[in-house]
Design an enzyme around this catalytic site. Structure first.
Site, short mmCIF file in Angstrom:
data_model
loop_
_atom_site.label_atom_id
_atom_site.label_comp_id
_atom_site.label_asym_id
_atom_site.label_seq_id
_atom_site.Cartn_x
_atom_site.Cartn_y
_atom_site.Cartn_z
N GLY B 246 29.88 48.89 37.29
CA GLY B 246 30.77 49.94 36.77
C GLY B 246 30.17 50.65 35.58
O GLY B 246 30.19 51.88 35.50
N GLU B 265 37.00 49.86 37.50
CA GLU B 265 37.80 48.67 37.17
C GLU B 265 36.83 47.50 37.30
O GLU B 265 36.33 47.23 38.40
CB GLU B 265 38.98 48.59 38.14
CG GLU B 265 40.00 47.55 37.76
CD GLU B 265 39.67 46.20 38.33
OE1 GLU B 265 38.82 45.48 37.73
OE2 GLU B 265 40.24 45.87 39.38
N CYS B 302 40.45 40.16 40.54
CA CYS B 302 40.20 40.74 39.22
C CYS B 302 41.17 40.17 38.20
O CYS B 302 40.92 40.20 37.01
CB CYS B 302 40.40 42.25 39.24
SG CYS B 302 39.62 43.07 40.62
#
Lengths: 526, 526
Positions: B246, B265, B302
């Site tokens: 990311g 994310e 996550c």
């Protein structure tokens, strides 16, 4: 009111550094008397540490308390109107009428955000109620609203010493959002900045706001601003100014360990498209309107119409002639500073040095310092399309006429535009029907699209978008004017399975604040 | 349904490159038969050019048309449920029940966005009506709504092969916003991605959506993703995955000539704070609940609770003992891939190599490939506070117990946290009163704060925030789950002085869509 020439680190004056500077009256070229102390990096950091401490308390203030604070700032500013207008006039050369108007705009802006807070619905409250019977899994209770980001760094702009400076739109929206702020005053009007800053601090005391909710740092060097962007406690940046300045802050923020949003409004050249029938139908009003818009505020507006696109027709020559007459009769006027004036002159020289560009008309040069002379230049669409530099903003009272042979060239120009704050189309009903594709193309290039108006004049209201795709700003998803500007300084936050007593009032089941909310997906009227 | 192993550039299969790759069944370690063609940079760019062309048409579709498209995708996915679940099971090792549930979640998500579009109020329409009598200047007519950003690049996630992949939340929200998309399939489940992609393309044809509204590119190498981020026609990026991935995309996007938003994310370790009285009152439920949450999906969420903060009390030893028992009885399970399994093992080894960290309990290792074994580790708060690495996510079924001596240490841990997606507090009424400062500190660290629950399980609804401060995401102002995710792909746009006939329906004076709007600052009920 006394001007100290010092920085305000929360409620304390501070002048730890050795670098000093002076403001200059651009009308007379004279240096003003007060000596200003540039903030040191440690003073900037001290202000930010205070802002962080204050944030812990300030974020818990109710909307009504924050609204009273904003109103109190407006009241304080109104109290010192004469002092502000007088000193600001000396520092900027702007006329009294303009400054009074700008102060009114500034206080109205603060009051508008206060009313937004009293209404309360801006937090976008959403509730999905629990459902323990749901299969296969029970549904938890989930509630969302916008909360403040944290301490914010704000940079005052040169061209609006009040409305986009110490108590301007960034300040009003950040304080409304619940953020504490450190403002870097623009060095062209340090005294005005201090006066306004003292008004904010006075209001903060009256309203029992924590020390550090507001600080003001002065400085000419980039170090002051960079210290602000680099400090890990700062969670967002608001800036209005040049592309160079804004992009440098954006790049610096992206390099931080924790990147933060930078809302830099970097101006643009705001293309105005004049369609054939509108040109024919408004042979007096259009050249006059354009001439006025170009000269408004000596062209020192982010929304100045720096590009005017004309499609060839019998009447174009007349239009150009009338514009030429109007501009040639115009008197030069004092620009905000020697450097702004120099950049304007340099920008025009660069354009005029190009073989493709012709000078159409110049205004009259008065024998005074820093005079901005209005100019109209001209280029063919074919040449315009070959040279990206011609699209760049020249900050000052000029416009470049771009002559398109036909609709195809008009559309080609629109398609090739980069991001701008605004675009404008002048068209009759018939024109607009015929050029509906032009409107669709322009929608993708700007934040605000006007029909039959001029882009100068940015209404402070709920619907305004003062923003737009890069390079007009660094974040097209936001506006820096109007109530929607508040969301630049907030983020959504979600409370799951909280007892009602621990929820903020905005999300309590009984809706004590009577705000509009989305409950189980339906907007519920309070 | 046939799997081609090719990329879908709009409606056409394409396999121009020479690099190929295969999926592997993590349960058996066997390579699957289908050969997948990695997209070349020019294939990626071709897909993006198509997406740009399609955007010109797609952005003009009504909310109802886009809603029908999303519903049609859900219908198509439902049609191929068995094929998808079968192939996805082979590619990911995830059990049938989980995959059926995830497919249901995926189709519900699409339908939820469809209902949002049919409702229509999400565009945040605002109107300030003209007032020609206003002094000193007449007030223009100004109207604002959210419009689509442009073509969007989306990266499928490894851990949710359906709900966060080709037809997942990013896709649903971007298509709902009016953006066209190019999806980079995650290389761990290329066949699933193609199946889902074909379903989307079929729905697009049925609904007369333009060719290029959706493309799917395959690839293992970073070049495919980088080509997407670098293409100037791409206006935003959606990503769910590792911090490394990311942040690399974020940095690449910041380097573009025109920077664009990257919504990455990047996971987090989702601290769970267990307060003393809650621990005492829930001696069975808490260790069991935590053990389940840690192991859910083999810890590959996550929102997996990777940190558990306990304050010393008589009962802590019991809690730890029960958790130890539960974990030691747990069976290992197949992780998504060899590399994920290897990283999990490496992450645990790194923790265990530290003098400060003790192993509390391990689950049972089954003799099969890529087995994730649950582990509980332990550290004192004092040592935790000295070592930033202990806060980092270990992606898999483990949690690190952090033993605080007292409330002061509990608060110190909270204060020192970086950004996480969630935090959880287990507390009785009395605990929560006593630790109200803890809740306030945690509000600044996360996107979602839970009381007396577990962070795994992210409800798809209007109020969800699946996001949070860096490094949990690159943009705390947004959520990637729930209807609020749509605004990631829009920006506010302002129409000034438009004739009613040229305004979008959302802004026409008569309000033909009957949506909630803010008119002259007041919310008007349709």
């Amino acid at each position: 009111m006394m001007i100290s020439g010092k920085n305000s680190i929360g409620n304390n004056f501070s002048a730890m550094g050795t670098d000093v500077f002076y403001a200059k009256n651009p009308s007379s070229g004279e240096q003003l008397k007060t000596k200003y102390h540039e903030a040191t990096v440690s003073e900037v950091n001290e202000a930010i540490v205070l802002a962080e401490k204050a944030f812990v308390q300030y974020r818990e203030k109710t909307g009504f308390e924050k609204a009273s604070f904003l109103d109190a700032i407006a009241d304080e500013l109104f109290q010192i109107e004469n002092d502000v207008v007088d000193l600001c006039g000396q520092e900027t050369g702007l006329p009294e009428g303009r400054l009074k108007g700008e102060l009114g705009r500034t206080t109205n802006q603060l009051r508008l955000f206060a009313s937004l807070l009293r209404d309360g619905s801006w937090v976008d409250a959403r509730i999905d109620f629990a459902n323990s019977d749901r299969k296969p899994l029970p549904k938890p209770d989930i509630r969302q609203m916008q909360i403040a980001l944290g301490p914010v760094g704000i940079f005052g702009a040169s061209n609006f010493p009040l409305a986009f400076s110490v108590a301007g739109g960034d300040t009003a929206s950040a304080l409304a959002a619940g953020c504490t702020i450190v403002v870097k005053a623009h060095p062209l009007h340090p005294g005005t900045s201090e006066l306004v800053g003292q008004a904010i601090l006075k209001a903060a005391k009256t309203c029992n706001m924590p020390n550090g909710v507001f600080s003001l740092v002065q400085g000419v060097s980039n170090d002051v601003g960079l210290a602000m962007v680099r400090n890990p406690l700062i969670k967002a940046i608001g800036f209005t100014g040049s592309y160079g300045g804004g992009k440098a802050l954006f790049d610096e923020a992206a390099k931080r360990e924790e990147p933060i949003p930078v809302y830099a409004e970097m101006g643009s050249s705001n293309p105005v498209f004049i369609l054939p029938k509108a040109l024919e139908d408004n042979q007096e009003a259009l050249p006059e309107g354009l001439s006025n818009s170009v000269q408004l505020g000596v062209g020192q507006f982010c929304t100045n119409p720096g590009l005017t696109i004309l499609q060839d027709s019998e009447k174009v020559r007349d239009f150009e002639q009338k514009l030429q007459n109007s501009i040639s009769l115009s008197q030069s006027a004092t620009m905000l500073s020697e450097s702004i004036h120099k950049n304007y002159t340099k920008g025009l020289e660069k354009l005029k040095s190009k073989d493709s560009v012709t000078l159409v008309s110049s205004g009259k040069q008065q024998e005074m310092p820093t005079q901005g002379v209005a100019e109209v230049l001209s280029v063919t669409a074919a040449n315009f399309l070959k040279d990206m530099e011609l699209e760049e903003e020249v900050f000052g009272p000029s416009t470049l006429l771009v002559h398109a042979k036909d609709k195809i060239e008009v559309l080609a120009i629109a398609k090739n535009l980069t991001g701008h704050l605004t675009a404008t189309v002048h068209g009759t009903e018939e024109d607009l029907r015929e050029y509906s594709d032009l409107l669709k193309i322009l929608e993708r290039k700007v934040g605000r699209l006007l029909i039959n108006g001029f882009p100068t004049g940015v209404e402070v209201c709920h619907s305004m978008v003062h923003g737009g795709p890069f390079p007009a700003t660094t974040d097209a998803r936001m506006t820096s004017v109007g109530t929607a500007a508040i969301t630049r300084f907030t983020r959504p936050f979600c409370f799951q399975n909280f007892p009602d007593s621990l929820l903020p009032d905005e999300l309590k089941t009984e809706n004590p604040l009577k705000i509009f909310r989305v409950e189980n997906g339906k907007t519920v009227v309070p």
